[in-house]
Scaffold this active site. Structure first.
Site, mmCIF file in Angstrom:
data_model
loop_
_atom_site.group_PDB
_atom_site.id
_atom_site.type_symbol
_atom_site.label_atom_id
_atom_site.label_comp_id
_atom_site.label_asym_id
_atom_site.label_seq_id
_atom_site.Cartn_x
_atom_site.Cartn_y
_atom_site.Cartn_z
ATOM 1 N N HIS A 364 0.791 -1.235 0.000
ATOM 2 C CA HIS A 364 0.000 0.000 0.000
ATOM 3 C C HIS A 364 0.813 1.270 0.000
ATOM 4 O O HIS A 364 0.245 2.354 -0.050
ATOM 5 C CB HIS A 364 -0.927 0.027 1.214
ATOM 6 C CG HIS A 364 -2.162 -0.798 1.051
ATOM 7 N ND1 HIS A 364 -3.321 -0.297 0.524
ATOM 8 C CD2 HIS A 364 -2.396 -2.097 1.309
ATOM 9 C CE1 HIS A 364 -4.238 -1.249 0.492
ATOM 10 N NE2 HIS A 364 -3.697 -2.354 0.958
ATOM 11 N N LYS A 552 -9.496 13.950 3.642
ATOM 12 C CA LYS A 552 -8.615 12.780 3.699
ATOM 13 C C LYS A 552 -7.791 12.902 4.980
ATOM 14 O O LYS A 552 -7.847 13.922 5.637
ATOM 15 C CB LYS A 552 -7.698 12.707 2.477
ATOM 16 C CG LYS A 552 -7.002 14.045 2.162
ATOM 17 C CD LYS A 552 -6.138 13.974 0.919
ATOM 18 C CE LYS A 552 -6.932 13.972 -0.374
ATOM 19 N NZ LYS A 552 -6.849 12.707 -1.096
ATOM 20 N N ARG A 553 -7.013 11.885 5.334
ATOM 21 C CA ARG A 553 -6.147 12.017 6.490
ATOM 22 C C ARG A 553 -5.196 13.193 6.326
ATOM 23 O O ARG A 553 -4.799 13.518 5.200
ATOM 24 C CB ARG A 553 -5.337 10.722 6.699
ATOM 25 C CG ARG A 553 -6.146 9.562 7.216
ATOM 26 C CD ARG A 553 -6.804 9.900 8.549
ATOM 27 N NE ARG A 553 -5.837 10.185 9.582
ATOM 28 C CZ ARG A 553 -5.305 9.283 10.411
ATOM 29 N NH1 ARG A 553 -5.654 8.013 10.316
ATOM 30 N NH2 ARG A 553 -4.440 9.642 11.339
ATOM 31 N N LYS A 558 0.105 14.493 1.536
ATOM 32 C CA LYS A 558 -1.173 14.809 0.904
ATOM 33 C C LYS A 558 -1.319 16.306 0.636
ATOM 34 O O LYS A 558 -2.190 16.743 -0.093
ATOM 35 C CB LYS A 558 -2.336 14.287 1.749
ATOM 36 C CG LYS A 558 -2.437 12.747 1.761
ATOM 37 C CD LYS A 558 -3.531 12.278 2.692
ATOM 38 C CE LYS A 558 -3.624 10.763 2.813
ATOM 39 N NZ LYS A 558 -4.291 10.117 1.658
ATOM 40 N N THR A 660 -8.535 6.684 -2.892
ATOM 41 C CA THR A 660 -9.871 6.210 -3.273
ATOM 42 C C THR A 660 -10.880 7.341 -3.114
ATOM 43 O O THR A 660 -11.934 7.314 -3.743
ATOM 44 C CB THR A 660 -10.320 5.018 -2.399
ATOM 45 O OG1 THR A 660 -10.101 5.332 -1.021
ATOM 46 C CG2 THR A 660 -9.553 3.764 -2.781
ATOM 47 N N LYS A 664 -14.428 8.490 -5.293
ATOM 48 C CA LYS A 664 -15.754 8.826 -4.751
ATOM 49 C C LYS A 664 -16.214 10.180 -5.280
ATOM 50 O O LYS A 664 -17.372 10.370 -5.641
ATOM 51 C CB LYS A 664 -15.706 8.853 -3.220
ATOM 52 C CG LYS A 664 -15.287 7.532 -2.582
ATOM 53 C CD LYS A 664 -14.941 7.707 -1.097
ATOM 54 C CE LYS A 664 -14.119 6.571 -0.565
ATOM 55 N NZ LYS A 664 -13.511 6.862 0.752
#
Ligand SMILES: *Cc1c(COP(=O)(O)O)cnc(C)c1O
Length: 825
Positions: A364, A552-553, A558, A660, A664
């Site tokens: 991952h 998101k986290r 990110k 992901t 969405k």
């Protein structure tokens, strides 16, 4: 419609369901339905739904038994399930009767669904992927178990106080879980510590036993996973820990009071709490205990179930496959070897052959801080027999490397399972697994060509890609009923179980009437989110503004920081050029930071500080709003995705394995603003570059810089006055008048090589200009409503590839080799 013994299940009438609910009200709460509070109403309905499911659940397993099917055990430390009730109801064939009954009882289904706490047994993408996979497996009719841990406290609840994140324990089981079934009959023993004893039998064969250990009783709780309209109910089996005997009187008598208490404490702590780290290894002893606990229980149970029906343990792989979701479940390799050799008396080579045909591994991440390595000392003390087995696997593996690359010490050093005092879990997973998959095409290519290059060269046949997906049942059908109904009205409802059909929407993308219908639905969903924001944040946001969303986290890679720095830049622009035309924009953030991740938590404070200043500046006439949504989780995610215009997917290229959230958003008609990273690459390939906003360094460029010690952010700071102004606002008190030094660490992370080994490790300043330009392009595009609506519809229409149904079919075909099952009730 269907016939059979248990036909009262599928032909359930609303009258029957109402009766079940009122019986529950009586039996559980000693009340009539009218007297129940909202939470009790939820429970009365949930127990009634469970009652509806149970017969199908039993029937499904009867079919699996009869057909003697091959089963996948999806092993995962995390299952981010969210709420179950609403999703189960839409999946059940009798959904209309249930909805009718709830209405006739005078209950509001939305209020009832809102009472259910999220099952937050996961951190983020990895855990949510596991949840989507379970939904797809059941809907496609594949025999599967999810295996995990029943954490007493799931992922913490996030409160924002004075702009700072505060973690509050999430006591999700406080009122019990109506949908779970405790299965005492499948309880088993898990052993920790002690030492291995070796003895040789009369035939000269060595045997190993573990002595002086501590024991835990593992008790499974089963949760139903309901397939869509197909009578299939699979199982998520999560394990709780209890002391083997509740207070060990024997030990007490012997005066070993301490040992008895210790055993009790171990049981209490082991399933107490989920570690809140995403893409980061904590190295805590308790974490390794959690891993072995649920793996030992799951593997023991799977082998036992197989041996109940079969004689030959050497054919285990014909009926059982274990998929390891990241390296967290890699102890499966050692535990299966242990059971095969110590319990079923196989020789090493026989046990190895079975094991390597049974286990497969999903990678991952490539980020070094996320790679699991355990110190030998800790590992061998906690799991002496497993460690012994891994040592032998390592010894043989190193020999095979030397045979293939004679004299190449570097190869052995880089690939060994045990090296430099540590056990490397990924190396074990690759050496033993028959399949190694990445989770998006780009990610798999990086694995093959960079991170796992040595392994790929030695065993290329193991490597394959399975691009992640999401379930359209939860993230469109349930989360966005207005859009779901619109889609069904246009193309029928086949998309619900076969998302490739959604491509048929494409012909409506240019149709002006359809565009207006679509934008009207988006508007209504934005109003729904605006109401949520008003209620939770007390902030007024205009649903006509562009909803630009990053949820998101919170993680440096990110790059929420890039987003908020750009907001600061925009605010400066508006203040400096108030006359300039500016399309109103609402920036929405939602993110939890790991409790010990300082700079991530400081970023949350920065976002909230910027929000405070901007939202309260009347002079900008509401052109800009910034909202931080507290406690981002699956249940509020469902509201957020439906309302987004812009999907922020701006990770440093090469760092996001797949993502992901991006899928969405796409399925709900948001346009991607992103880097060429993870699954963004494939999203753009499907929808066309003209329907997304792509910017920034490529993964090759990032990797190149990294291999050459980074780049010089000071140059940008010195030459770009817009960047400079924004960065100075981090340290001149502009957003922290009471403490101008508050955001110094963020400033330093970007510029100061004294306080970080690499300045701007995530290339925020390097990508800043390109991001500004991409954001300008977003604004221009949004002003052209026809163009925007067309692009948005095309995003929905081209999201077919990103169904987890597609992903699961690929796993089945290439890795698991399962057969579909039909369940007639
Ligand atoms: C989908 C999802 C994630 C993963 O989001 P990414 O943007 O892919 O990191 C995390 N948390 C929740 C609640 C989700 O639904």
């Amino acid at each position: 419609m269907r016939t059979g013994l248990i036909n009262d299940v599928v032909e359930l009438t609303s009258e029957q369901f109402k009766f079940k609910v009122s019986e529950n009200a009586k039996n559980i709460f000693r009340k009539t339905i009218d007297e129940l509070d909202d939470r009790q109403k939820f429970q009365a309905v949930a127990y009634a739904v469970k009652d509806v499911i149970i017969d199908e659940w039993i029937a499904t397993h009867r079919v699996y038994d009869k057909k003697d099917v091959k089963t996948v055990y999806y092993l995962s430390m995390e299952f981010l399930m969210g709420r179950a009730l609403g999703n189960i109801i839409i999946n059940l064939s009798c959904r209309d009767e249930i909805k009718k009954a709830i209405k006739e009882l005078g209950l509001d289904i939305n209020v009832i669904e809102d009472q259910e706490p999220d099952a937050a047994l996961g951190n983020g993408g990895l855990g949510r992927l596991a949840a989507c996979f379970l939904d797809s497996l059941a809907t496609l009719g594949y025999p599967a178990y999810g295996c995990g841990i029943r954490y007493k406290y799931g992922f913490f609840q996030q409160k924002i106080e004075d702009g700072y994140q505060k973690e509050v324990p999430e006591d999700w089981l406080r009122y019990g879980n109506p949908l779970e079934v405790r299965r005492d009959e499948y309880a088993c023993e898990v052993k920790f510590g002690g030492y291995t004893r070796t003895f040789t039998d009369e035939n000269g064969r060595s045997h190993f036993t573990q002595d002086g250990y501590q024991s835990i009783r593992a008790i499974p709780y089963d949760l139903p996973i309901v397939g869509y309209s197909n009578n299939v109910v699979n199982t998520l089996r999560i394990w709780d820990a209890e002391p083997l005997v509740s207070f060990n009187l024997d030990e007490f008598d012997k005066g070993d009071y301490h040992a008895a208490v210790e055993q009790e404490n171990l049981a209490k702590t082991i399933t107490e709490v989920l570690y809140p780290n995403d893409n980061h290894m904590s190295g805590k002893e308790l974490r390794l205990k959690q891993q072995y606990f649920f793996i030992s229980a799951s593997v023991q149970t799977a082998v036992k179930k197989y041996m109940d029906k079969h004689k030959d343990i050497k054919k285990l792989h014909e009926k059982v496959v274990f998929q390891m979701n990241d390296t967290h479940p890699t102890l499966t390799v050692a535990e299966l070897m242990r059971i095969l050799m110590d319990v079923y008396m196989l020789e090493w080579d026989e046990a190895w052959e079975v094991t390597t045909k049974c286990v497969a591994y999903t990678n991952h991440t490539i980020m070094s801080e996320a790679l699991e390595k355990w110190p030998i000392e800790l590992f061998s003390r906690l799991l002496p027999r497993c460690y012994q087995i891994i040592e032998e696997i390592n010894r043989r593996f190193c020999i095979s490397i030397e045979e293939k690359y004679p004299g190449d010490r570097g190869k052995v050093e880089r690939m060994a399972i045990i090296y430099d005092g540590q056990v490397k879990m990924a190396h074990l997973a690759i050496a033993a697994g028959f399949s190694v998959n990445g989770v998006a095409r780009l990610h798999t290519e990086i694995l093959k060509n960079q991170e796992l290059k040595d392994f790929y060269e030695m065993m290329p046949e193991k490597f394959n890609n399975k691009t992640n997906g999401i379930t359209q049942r939860r993230f469109l059908l349930h989360a966005n009923p207005l859009l779901a109904e619109w889609v069904t009205g246009k193309i029928g409802d086949e998309w619900i179980t076969n998302l490739s059909h959604i491509k048929e929407l494409e012909v409506y993308a240019d149709d002006r009437k359809c565009q207006k219908e679509f934008m009207n639905i988006k508007y209504k969903n934005k109003k729904r989110l605006a109401e949520y924001i008003k209620k939770h944040n007390g902030i007024d946001v205009d649903p006509r503004s562009i909803f630009d969303v990053q949820v998101k986290r919170l993680h440096e890679y990110k790059r929420q920081l890039l987003n908020i720095l750009h907001v600061m830049y925009l605010y400066n622009e508006i203040k400096e050029h108030p006359e300039k035309e500016f399309y109103p924009r609402t920036f929405v953030f939602g993110a939890k930071a790991a409790a010990g991740y300082k700079i991530a938590k400081l970023t949350i404070k920065l976002i909230n500080s910027v929000a405070d200043v901007i939202n309260n500046d009347a002079s900008i006439e509401g052109k800009l709003k910034v909202v931080f949504i507290e406690d981002y989780k699956v249940s509020n995610a469902e509201i957020i995705f439906a309302a987004a215009d812009v999907s922020e997917q701006i990770s440093t290229a090469s760092k996001e394995a797949s993502g992901t959230g991006n899928m969405k958003f796409m399925l709900n008609g948001a346009l991607t603003l992103g880097t060429m990273d993870g699954a963004n690459v494939e999203i753009v390939e499907e929808v066309g570059e003209e329907n997304a906003f792509i910017f920034g360094l490529s993964s090759d460029e990032v990797i190149n810089y990294e291999q050459n010690g980074g780049y010089d952010p000071m140059k940008i700071f010195n030459e770009d006055m817009d960047v400079r102004k924004v960065l100075m606002q981090l340290i001149n008190g502009f957003y922290a008048p009471d403490d101008p030094e508050r955001f110094r660490d963020i400033y330093n992370s970007l510029l100061n090589t004294k306080s970080t080994d690499v300045a701007d490790r995530y290339f925020i300043l390097k990508d800043f200009r390109a991001y500004i330009e991409a954001q300008k392009a977003v604004e221009e595009a949004y002003k052209d409503e026809k163009r925007w609506a067309k692009s948005a519809i095309l995003n929905v229409a081209n999201a077919g590839k990103f169904s987890s149904d597609r992903t699961i079919e690929e796993y089945v075909k290439d890795i698991w080799k399962l057969k579909k099952v039909k369940v007639e009730v």
